[in-house]
Design an enzyme around this catalytic site. Structure first.
Site, PDB file in Angstrom:
ATOM      1  N   ASP A  73       7.103   4.449   2.770  1.00 35.53           N
ATOM      2  CA  ASP A  73       7.298   5.696   3.509  1.00 35.53           C
ATOM      3  C   ASP A  73       8.819   5.886   3.670  1.00 35.53           C
ATOM      4  OD1 ASP A  73       7.435   7.480   5.801  1.00 35.53           O
ATOM      5  OD2 ASP A  73       5.327   7.095   6.134  1.00 35.53           O
ATOM      6  N   ASP A  93       0.817  -1.224   0.000  1.00 36.15           N
ATOM      7  CA  ASP A  93       0.000   0.000   0.000  1.00 36.15           C
ATOM      8  C   ASP A  93       0.848   1.271   0.000  1.00 36.15           C
ATOM      9  OD1 ASP A  93       0.861  -0.419   2.599  1.00 36.15           O
ATOM     10  OD2 ASP A  93      -1.057   0.027   3.546  1.00 36.15           O
ATOM     11  N   ILE A  94       1.932   1.267   0.798  1.00 37.15           N
ATOM     12  CA  ILE A  94       2.703   2.510   0.901  1.00 37.15           C
ATOM     13  C   ILE A  94       4.174   2.222   1.184  1.00 37.15           C
ATOM     14  CG2 ILE A  94       2.213   2.850   3.382  1.00 37.15           C
ATOM     15  CD1 ILE A  94       1.930   5.916   2.672  1.00 37.15           C
TER      16      ILE A  94
HETATM   17  C1  PRP Z   1       2.795   0.168   6.695  1.00 32.98           C
HETATM   18  C2  PRP Z   1       2.813  -0.138   5.213  1.00 32.98           C
HETATM   19  C3  PRP Z   1       4.227  -0.594   4.989  1.00 32.98           C
HETATM   20  C4  PRP Z   1       5.012   0.228   5.984  1.00 32.98           C
HETATM   21  C5  PRP Z   1       5.689   1.368   5.278  1.00 32.98           C
HETATM   22  O1  PRP Z   1       2.553  -0.995   7.393  1.00 32.98           O
HETATM   23  O2  PRP Z   1       1.879  -1.133   4.859  1.00 32.98           O
HETATM   24  O3  PRP Z   1       4.375  -1.982   5.223  1.00 32.98           O
HETATM   25  O4  PRP Z   1       4.084   0.700   6.964  1.00 32.98           O
HETATM   26  O5  PRP Z   1       6.507   2.102   6.150  1.00 32.98           O
HETATM   27  P1  PRP Z   1       8.069   2.316   5.910  1.00 32.98           P
HETATM   28  O6  PRP Z   1       8.308   2.539   4.436  1.00 32.98           O
HETATM   29  O7  PRP Z   1       8.377   3.560   6.722  1.00 32.98           O
HETATM   30  O8  PRP Z   1       8.801   1.119   6.427  1.00 32.98           O
HETATM   31  P2  PRP Z   1       1.907  -1.102   8.825  1.00 32.98           P
HETATM   32  O9  PRP Z   1       2.978  -1.481   9.782  1.00 32.98           O
HETATM   33  O10 PRP Z   1       1.114   0.143   9.125  1.00 32.98           O
HETATM   34  O11 PRP Z   1       0.950  -2.366   8.679  1.00 32.98           O
HETATM   35  P3  PRP Z   1      -0.423  -2.611   7.870  1.00 32.98           P
HETATM   36  O12 PRP Z   1      -0.044  -2.867   6.424  1.00 32.98           O
HETATM   37  O13 PRP Z   1      -0.978  -3.828   8.495  1.00 32.98           O
HETATM   38  O14 PRP Z   1      -1.309  -1.403   8.008  1.00 32.98           O
END
Ligand code: PRP
Length: 176
Positions: A104, A101-102
């Site tokens: 970051d 999804d993202i």
């Molecule tokens: C979010 C997203 C990525 C990560 C990105 O996961 O899905 O896996 O954070 O962050 P980064 O690039 O700074 O490492 P999250 O831990 O929120 O879990 P989720 O997918 O279950 O919402």
């Protein structure tokens, strides 16, 4: 719970724009993998909705598998490491596309990439709905990017606040 219920939020990416983004990415992937037999690796939880919409538009014969990343703090100075769990597909020699999804800081994806590359895949690409270029601390390539954004806190379309709001069909920015 009351704060969660009365969350102040405004639309950030509406359903129509999401649909356009997803279609554009699917067209590129269909073209790039038309003579291949890819495996899509969906990173739970956040990517579930993006992956469902994207994969409905994938025309090439492909497999789909789902993984999770479990955080743990290592003994070393590297801090938090995310360990891949739940992979039940043999990826050796396969053309793999990670669906997330993202991205970051990029550290989660960096760790996942390393773990998948170690499985001797033939190729590895990343498809991500949202990318924060100003936060990105890594230098690996991300081939399929839906939208570049600054640093809003977003919910909906898979993105959550404390587990809530993942089901919203659009992406909202949380206001102060
Ligand atoms: C979010 C997203 C990525 C990560 C990105 O996961 O899905 O896996 O954070 O962050 P980064 O690039 O700074 O490492 P999250 O831990 O929120 O879990 P989720 O997918 O279950 O919402």
């Amino acid at each position: 719970m009351e704060n969660i219920k009365s969350l102040n939020k405004e639309i950030f990416v509406d359903s129509e724009e999401i649909s356009q983004i997803v279609t554009r990415l699917a067209e590129r992937i269909n073209n790039d993998y038309k003579d291949k037999d890819p495996v899509f690796v969906v990173v739970l939880n956040g990517a579930f909705m993006f992956a469902a919409d994207l994969l409905k538009q994938i025309k090439v014969l492909s497999k789909i598998t789902f993984i999770k990343l479990a955080s743990y703090t290592s003994d070393k100075s590297s801090g938090t490491v995310k360990q891949l769990i739940g992979l039940n597909e043999n990826l050796k020699g396969k053309d793999v596309v990670i669906i997330e999804d993202i991205v970051d800081t990029g550290l989660t994806m960096q760790s996942l990439r390393k773990q998948l590359l170690a499985l001797d895949v033939n190729s590895l690409e990343i498809a991500v709905l949202m990318f924060k270029p100003h936060k990105f601390q890594c230098n690996y390539p991300i081939k399929y990017i839906g939208k570049e954004i600054e640093d809003p806190f977003i919910v909906g379309y898979g993105f959550d606040l404390d587990g809530y709001y993942r089901n919203l069909p659009a992406i909202y920015q949380v206001k102060e």
